[in-house]
Design a protein around this motif. Structure first.
Motif, PDB file in Angstrom:
ATOM      1  N   LEU A 270     140.954 124.937  15.215  1.00 22.37           N
ATOM      2  CA  LEU A 270     142.144 124.721  14.286  1.00 22.37           C
ATOM      3  C   LEU A 270     142.925 126.031  14.161  1.00 22.37           C
ATOM      4  O   LEU A 270     144.174 125.819  13.900  1.00 22.37           O
ATOM      5  N   ASP A 271     142.164 127.046  14.010  1.00 18.09           N
ATOM      6  CA  ASP A 271     142.798 128.287  13.814  1.00 18.09           C
ATOM      7  C   ASP A 271     143.715 128.765  14.852  1.00 18.09           C
ATOM      8  O   ASP A 271     144.803 129.208  14.747  1.00 18.09           O
ATOM      9  N   GLY A 272     143.170 128.661  16.290  1.00 17.59           N
ATOM     10  CA  GLY A 272     143.850 128.936  17.300  1.00 17.59           C
ATOM     11  C   GLY A 272     145.182 128.005  17.404  1.00 17.59           C
ATOM     12  O   GLY A 272     146.284 128.397  17.963  1.00 17.59           O
ATOM     13  N   TYR A 273     145.039 126.633  16.983  1.00 17.55           N
ATOM     14  CA  TYR A 273     146.155 125.809  16.804  1.00 17.55           C
ATOM     15  C   TYR A 273     147.525 126.290  16.039  1.00 17.55           C
ATOM     16  O   TYR A 273     148.531 126.015  16.248  1.00 17.55           O
ATOM     17  N   GLY A 274     146.878 127.052  15.019  1.00 19.70           N
ATOM     18  CA  GLY A 274     147.908 127.755  14.214  1.00 19.70           C
ATOM     19  C   GLY A 274     147.915 127.192  12.692  1.00 19.70           C
ATOM     20  O   GLY A 274     149.007 127.115  12.216  1.00 19.70           O
ATOM     21  N   LEU A 275     146.888 126.418  12.431  1.00 14.92           N
ATOM     22  CA  LEU A 275     146.869 125.814  10.907  1.00 14.92           C
ATOM     23  C   LEU A 275     146.436 126.634   9.994  1.00 14.92           C
ATOM     24  O   LEU A 275     145.398 127.245  10.050  1.00 14.92           O
ATOM     25  N   THR A 276     147.038 126.288   8.806  1.00 19.46           N
ATOM     26  CA  THR A 276     146.301 126.825   7.534  1.00 19.46           C
ATOM     27  C   THR A 276     145.129 126.125   7.172  1.00 19.46           C
ATOM     28  O   THR A 276     145.077 125.097   7.949  1.00 19.46           O
ATOM     29  N   ARG A 277     144.517 126.542   6.352  1.00 21.68           N
ATOM     30  CA  ARG A 277     143.300 125.960   5.756  1.00 21.68           C
ATOM     31  C   ARG A 277     143.610 124.420   5.425  1.00 21.68           C
ATOM     32  O   ARG A 277     142.863 123.651   5.670  1.00 21.68           O
ATOM     33  N   ASN A 278     144.473 124.502   4.832  1.00 23.31           N
ATOM     34  CA  ASN A 278     144.816 123.122   4.289  1.00 23.31           C
ATOM     35  C   ASN A 278     145.157 122.133   5.180  1.00 23.31           C
ATOM     36  O   ASN A 278     145.090 121.030   5.152  1.00 23.31           O
ATOM     37  N   GLU A 279     146.158 122.618   5.946  1.00 18.03           N
ATOM     38  CA  GLU A 279     146.517 121.834   7.006  1.00 18.03           C
ATOM     39  C   GLU A 279     145.317 121.392   8.091  1.00 18.03           C
ATOM     40  O   GLU A 279     145.429 120.252   8.410  1.00 18.03           O
ATOM     41  N   ALA A 280     144.320 122.487   8.157  1.00 16.42           N
ATOM     42  CA  ALA A 280     143.259 121.995   9.059  1.00 16.42           C
ATOM     43  C   ALA A 280     142.313 120.956   8.320  1.00 16.42           C
ATOM     44  O   ALA A 280     142.127 119.979   9.089  1.00 16.42           O
ATOM     45  N   LEU A 281     142.304 120.898   7.022  1.00 17.90           N
ATOM     46  CA  LEU A 281     141.591 119.998   6.202  1.00 17.90           C
ATOM     47  C   LEU A 281     142.102 118.581   6.408  1.00 17.90           C
ATOM     48  O   LEU A 281     141.411 117.447   6.622  1.00 17.90           O
TER      49      LEU A 281
END
Length: 326
Positions: A270-281
């Motif tokens: 999810l980090d590699g995808y480029g999401l913030t923590r809230n977006e990842a959740l």
């Protein structure tokens, strides 16, 4: 089958004197020379049909209307044009069996590396980066790709609610088409009507998600990641479809990793995808529902196969575990 590969390569003007078997999967066998690779369809294409959700199920009554590699050719070309590290398909054909000529890829499958546990986090981070490029390709409609009037492809369902309604009809809302299969699944004593009711409520709520159709690779497993030094290449477009991107890209990852950002592989992807923590959740929560729907589809497809009983029960356990929190 190697004789057929030799014939195909000669027809396209390639020297096949160094032809060797590169790999064999459930759907295709791959031969290569170092200059070119050829994928040959393993199965009799008349033995399979895709249901409208995109899952391939046994069914001798329908023959796919196109070469099975035509849609992957169309998809992988657009992903590569977007900058994704994925091999390009150069040509497809149907004789002596469905085939595709494809750029060869150097390296070793990530799943074959002895140190897979130590290096997997880095591979998942790169995989997230590459999958984001695929998701940047805009598509039309939702579900399995079907030919359109412009010599391209579009999803079989015009809208996201239409796509989800087919899941409801097939796997959740009891009716003549699915009553026997639902009874077969309930008889496993792993899910009950309350579990299915909670899933149904989530699916109906998901009809209002603000989504857009995106090229969705879906099959994000280390078996489909080639590693060469410190770089990866993403393989295998055979299960890709017009979907909603990240929530469905998590499905195969969640089959081997926990459905939580606390898992280092999930977090790296999810980090590699480029999401913030809230977006990842948010993506993880949406991905859980997509995983449940995938599980119900797979369990239903295997419901009458004794050799798949373990898989059926595994999927139903996942459905029960996730739906219990809803």
């Amino acid at each position: 089958m190697i004789d057929q590969a030799l014939e195909i390569l000669a027809r396209h003007g390639y020297d096949a004197t160094r032809l060797e078997l590169l790999g064999e999967g459930g759907q295709s066998t791959c031969y290569g020379t170092g200059e070119i690779a050829v994928l040959l369809c393993n199965a009799d294409v008349s033995a399979y049909t895709e249901d409208l959700t995109g899952h391939t199920l046994p069914g001798p009554d329908v023959v796919p209307p196109l070469n099975k590699y035509a849609a992957p050719w169309w998809m992988s070309t657009r992903a590569a044009d977007q900058g994704m590290r994925t091999p390009r398909i150069l040509a497809v054909g149907d004789e002596p069996r469905p085939y595709a000529l494809i750029e060869p890829v150097r390296g070793t499958l990530a799943s074959k590396h002895a140190e897979v546990g130590e290096r997997a986090v880095g591979w998942y981070a790169q995989l997230g980066q590459e999958i984001r490029k695929a998701n940047d390709v805009e598509t039309i409609g939702f579900g399995t790709f079907t030919p359109d009037e412009a010599n391209g492809f579009r999803g079989r369902f015009a809208t996201w609610p239409d796509y989800l309604d087919r899941y409801l009809e097939l796997f959740l809302v009891r009716g003549p088409e699915n009553a026997k299969t639902l009874d077969q699944l309930l008889a496993q004593d792993l899910v009950d009507e309350r579990d299915l009711g909670r899933v149904e409520a989530r699916v109906r709520a998901a009809r209002t998600w603000p989504v857009r159709p995106q090229l969705t690779h879906y099959d994000n497993r280390l078996d489909n990641v080639m590693v060469d030094g410190d770089r990866i290449t993403v393989l295998d477009w055979g299960l890709a479809f017009s979907g909603i991107g990240i929530a469905q890209e998590l499905i195969k990852i969640f089959e081997t990793a926990p459905t939580t950002i606390q898992d280092s592989r999930v977090a790296a992807f999810l980090d590699g995808y480029g999401l913030t923590r809230n977006e990842a959740l948010d993506a993880i929560e949406a991905g859980k529902l997509m995983l449940v729907l995938d599980g119900l589809a797979m369990a239903s497809g295997w419901a009458y196969r004794p050799d798949r009983l373990g898989g059926v029960r595994g999927w139903l356990s996942t459905v029960q575990r996730l739906s219990a929190d809803w």
